[in-house]
Design an enzyme around this catalytic site. Structure first.
Site, PDB file in Angstrom:
ATOM      1  N   ASN A 198      43.211 -25.604 -14.604  1.00  0.00           N
ATOM      2  CA  ASN A 198      43.941 -24.893 -13.552  1.00  0.00           C
ATOM      3  C   ASN A 198      45.276 -24.396 -14.112  1.00  0.00           C
ATOM      4  O   ASN A 198      46.156 -25.194 -14.407  1.00  0.00           O
ATOM      5  CB  ASN A 198      44.160 -25.875 -12.391  1.00  0.00           C
ATOM      6  N   CYS A 224      49.861 -21.326  -6.744  1.00  0.00           N
ATOM      7  CA  CYS A 224      48.563 -20.848  -7.238  1.00  0.00           C
ATOM      8  C   CYS A 224      48.091 -19.593  -6.506  1.00  0.00           C
ATOM      9  O   CYS A 224      47.116 -18.965  -6.927  1.00  0.00           O
ATOM     10  CB  CYS A 224      47.529 -21.949  -7.129  1.00  0.00           C
ATOM     11  N   HIS A 233      40.811 -18.580  -7.551  1.00  0.00           N
ATOM     12  CA  HIS A 233      41.731 -19.412  -8.328  1.00  0.00           C
ATOM     13  C   HIS A 233      40.924 -20.560  -8.932  1.00  0.00           C
ATOM     14  O   HIS A 233      40.149 -21.238  -8.238  1.00  0.00           O
ATOM     15  CB  HIS A 233      42.837 -19.939  -7.410  1.00  0.00           C
TER      16      HIS A 233
END
Ligand code: ACO
Length: 331
Positions: A287, A116, A257
């Site tokens: 996500n 990520c 993020h």
């Protein structure tokens, strides 16, 4: 002040459109969960899932083409493509497939894996090639199809993830608009978030045995990752701001993020950045790993929230564990 051969600007953004959405109510038919639980704990209401006709290559290429068009460049102007992904179509790399799909025939292309944090690591990597005067026009893509590796029977993880692709164009500029950055890794916390290779022994000949197998679905210690994120992300942003000679009051947009709305709000509170300056598309995308920052950036640029000259503090965090921040002036 450090001197470079060239400054760095982020001049275009793009993302891919995914048609299929999977709502929290849809998920509650698969695992024991509810829209209320997921929305309260994470801020997520739906996520996008790649269709049978989609691939990492096709979605990354769509995002890249849109970013190149916004930067008023042609694909042949691109010198380098860096594809941040943990879910390639091909473990040998997918960036070259993107190169051919977008017609960037002069460009070198490679994959970069930092989960990520991948987009931030790739952005900073691109900046080094520009600062040393090697390349002028680079496409940085963040793309992940986490649905490929999600355990759809595990309610602790499957409610979090989605598929997506976003990209930016990074260009040489007389003025340096990448104002500061900081990258970090801590392998002692590797066990908190994994997509591990599991192998079985296969005797080959004599005393030679090979070990072949497959990657297992994502496993995560949610509480540990949450604790890590809310303590390390504000710290790394403050370090990047320090390198930039700026303070938190200079931040126009906080672009994190998109892992969990509660993480976004906790980080904003620690940095004393008002919530109206925090970019969030959690509710619609969930996500999307390396794709989450460039998708959120692209949406905010295209709906005119982010304006040329705005200072954006961006930060990625995730498996590795890895985390990093980049402070840049848009446009
Ligand atoms: N629906 C209903 N109940 C659930 C669900 C679900 N989807 N998931 C877990 N629960 C239950 C658990 O079983 C547990 O029940 P129990 O107390 O009876 O055992 C209870 O809810 C609490 O579980 P926790 O895991 O403690 O829940 P928590 O409040 O920590 O929230 C969450 C979980 C949302 C995952 C949170 O820990 C989090 O967001 N962590 C950060 C994760 C993250 O950001 N990961 C991504 C970063 S890295 C990357 O992007 C790849």
């Amino acid at each position: 002040m450090q001197q470079f051969d060239s400054g760095v600007s982020v001049t275009g953004s793009g993302s891919a459109k995914l048609e299929t959405t999977l709502s929290n109510d849809d998920l509650s038919k698969i695992v024991e969960t509810s829209d209320e639980w997921i929305a309260t704990r994470t801020g997520i209401r739906q996520r996008h899932i790649a269709g049978p006709q989609d691939s990492l290559r096709s979605l990354a290429a769509e995002a890249a083409k849109n970013a190149i068009a916004m930067a008023n460049l042609a694909p042949v102007d691109i010198d380098l493509i860096i594809l941040a992904t943990s879910t390639p179509d091909d473990l040998f790399g997918t960036a070259s497939q993107v190169q051919v799909e977008i017609g960037a025939f002069r460009a070198a292309a490679f994959d970069l894996t930092a989960a990520c944090s991948g987009f931030i690591f790739a952005l900073v990597t691109a900046a080094q090639y520009i600062r040393t005067g090697v390349y002028k026009n680079i496409v940085v893509i963040g793309a992940d199809l986490l649905s490929r590796w999600t355990d759809w029977g595990d309610r602790r993880t499957c409610v979090l993830f989605g598929d997506g692709a976003g990209a930016v164009v990074v260009q040489a500029d007389q003025r340096d608009r990448l104002l500061g950055f900081e990258l970090c890794s801590d392998g002692t916390l590797n066990h908190c978030l994994n997509l591990t290779y599991h192998s079985e022994s296969q005797p080959l000949t004599g005393d030679i045995t090979v070990h072949s197998g497959r990657f297992a679905p994502i496993t995560m210690n949610g509480r540990e990752v949450y604790r890590f994120a809310v303590s390390k992300v504000p710290e790394v942003i403050e370090k990047a701001l320090f390198h930039a000679g700026l303070s938190t009051s200079d931040i126009r947009w906080l672009l994190l993020h998109q892992a969990n709305q509660r993480i976004l709000e906790a980080v904003a509170q620690r940095l004393q950045v008002p919530l109206e300056r925090v970019i969030s598309n959690m509710a619609r995308h969930g996500n999307t790993s390396a794709a989450s920052i460039p998708i959120a950036l692209d949406e905010a640029v295209r709906d005119s929230r982010i304006q040329p000259g705005d200072i954006v503090a961006s930060s990625g965090f995730g498996a590795g564990l890895t985390w990093g921040a980049a402070i840049f002036e848009w446009g």
